[in-house]
Design a protein around this motif. Structure first.
Motif, short mmCIF file in Angstrom:
data_model
loop_
_atom_site.label_atom_id
_atom_site.label_comp_id
_atom_site.label_asym_id
_atom_site.label_seq_id
_atom_site.Cartn_x
_atom_site.Cartn_y
_atom_site.Cartn_z
N ASP A 56 0.82 -1.22 0.00
CA ASP A 56 0.00 0.00 0.00
C ASP A 56 0.85 1.27 0.00
OD1 ASP A 56 1.03 -0.20 2.54
OD2 ASP A 56 -0.89 0.03 3.58
N GLU A 79 -4.66 -5.60 -0.78
CA GLU A 79 -5.76 -4.66 -0.89
C GLU A 79 -5.93 -4.21 -2.33
OE1 GLU A 79 -7.86 -3.90 1.36
OE2 GLU A 79 -6.88 -4.79 3.11
N ARG A 148 -12.39 -12.70 3.97
CA ARG A 148 -11.18 -12.29 3.28
C ARG A 148 -9.96 -13.01 3.85
NH1 ARG A 148 -10.14 -6.22 2.80
NH2 ARG A 148 -9.20 -6.89 0.85
#
Length: 355
Positions: A56, A79, A148
């Motif tokens: 990220d 993500e 997830r």
């Protein structure tokens, strides 16, 4: 649409063994590889460049984008938002949309069911009270899966009866989940499909998949007649999923062979362990077809090269059999270069092709 010429650089998000095998296939076609990951891994054994940063880290991703011509990813437990932002700077194939759907079990099942796929009965569970309600609706036995970040049996807990609810809820850390009812089936199989930038797609014959402790142990082609009879329907669904996502690359859908047809289990927006047999067992491997797809090249043949093909995963200390395996005349050994052997860790695989 113009093809990306050899000599171009492919960025791979993730440094695992799938990235390694993608890198090998890319190198054979004349492409260079730049790996992006928080720490070095097997893919770094075959890369031309490596960026070490968190997934990220937008600044690092922006610099990475300047050095590559196209980007792909080798696993879905990242993500989607940073990948979507990366996609504004450089082509990302498959797209972040496919990633966002595949990494969320509720989105995934709803998406596939809307396209005509059938799944085992399931309910979303976001609290302990909702788990009781889901058990009352679906019954037991059942399996509780985190929405997830679950793979190879991780993030899952089985319930033989309602009395197991507390233990199952604690086992997944009280995270958002789905409760999935058991279904009667004879076999597990997968459809590995490649879709090109022009919308054309090809799929491989479905392998029969066998698991040990939630981890794929072996894939065998040809699969039994019960699986072969469901190939057309399952592959058609995979094609509809790929088309609906405007997908580019290799996409894998896992199925149970039920008495009334294929039952969808889950999807992976990437090359897949159950497709490793294609390296030696098919004219064009899943890895080469993924590279072909994301670079805008024609897709290769998925025809099988032998009368029977078997891929066996080497998990944990099974990799220590390498000397015995490499002496087998029909065996093709792949070791991933991982320095530490751990229980449940995929250390390599062996493919056996009988002509």
């Amino acid at each position: 649409m113009s093809a990306l010429p050899p000599g171009s650089t492919i960025g791979i998000i993730g440094a695992g063994q799938l990235g390694r095998m993608l890198g090998v296939a890319a190198a054979q076609l004349g492409y260079r590889i730049h790996v992006f990951a928080p720490r070095p891994g097997p893919a770094c054994d075959v890369n031309n460049a490596f960026t070490q940063a968190e997934y990220d880290d937008d600044a690092a991703l922006a610099e990475f984008a300047k050095s590559v011509d196209v980007v792909t990813y080798e696993f879905e437990n990242i993500e989607a938002d940073p990948i979507a932002r990366l996609g504004e700077l450089v082509p990302v194939r498959p797209s972040a949309k496919a990633l966002a759907i595949a990494q969320d079990r509720t989105k995934e099942k709803r998406f596939v069911e809307k396209l005509g796929g059938r799944a085992a009965p399931w309910r979303e569970v976001t609290s302990r009270a909702e788990l009781d309600a889901a058990i009352a609706e679906i019954g037991c036995p059942a399996i509780l899966k985190t929405i997830r970040f679950g793979y190879d049996g991780k993030g899952q807990a089985r319930l033989a009866s309602a009395d197991d609810a507390d233990a199952a809820w604690d086992a997944i850390g009280g995270n958002p989940a789905i409760l999935e009812g058991f279904v009667a089936f004879d076999h597990e199989f997968s459809i590995v499909l490649a879709r090109g930038m022009d919308g054309g797609h090809v799929s491989y014959p479905p392998p029969l998949n066998g698991h040990d402790d939630g981890i794929l142990a072996r894939s065998t082609v040809p699969a039994p007649a019960e699986v072969a009879a469901q190939w057309t329907e399952a592959a058609a669904l995979a094609g509809r999923v790929a088309d609906a996502l405007d997908y580019v690359g290799v996409l894998t859908l896992e199925f149970f062979a039920g008495k009334d047809g294929p039952i969808f289990n889950e999807m992976a927006p990437r090359v897949h362990n159950s497709g490793h047999w294609t390296i030696e067992g098919a004219v064009t491997s899943q890895f080469e077809n993924h590279i072909r797809a994301i670079c805008g090249l024609p897709l290769g043949s998925t025809a099988v090269t032998g009368s029977r093909v078997e891929m066996e995963n080497l998990i944990g200390d099974q990799a220590e059999r390498w000397e015995q395996i490499i002496a087998e005349p029909e065996a093709h050994l792949h070791l991933y270069g991982k320095s530490e052997i751990r229980e449940g860790r995929k250390m390599g695989h062996v493919t056996r092709v009988w002509r």
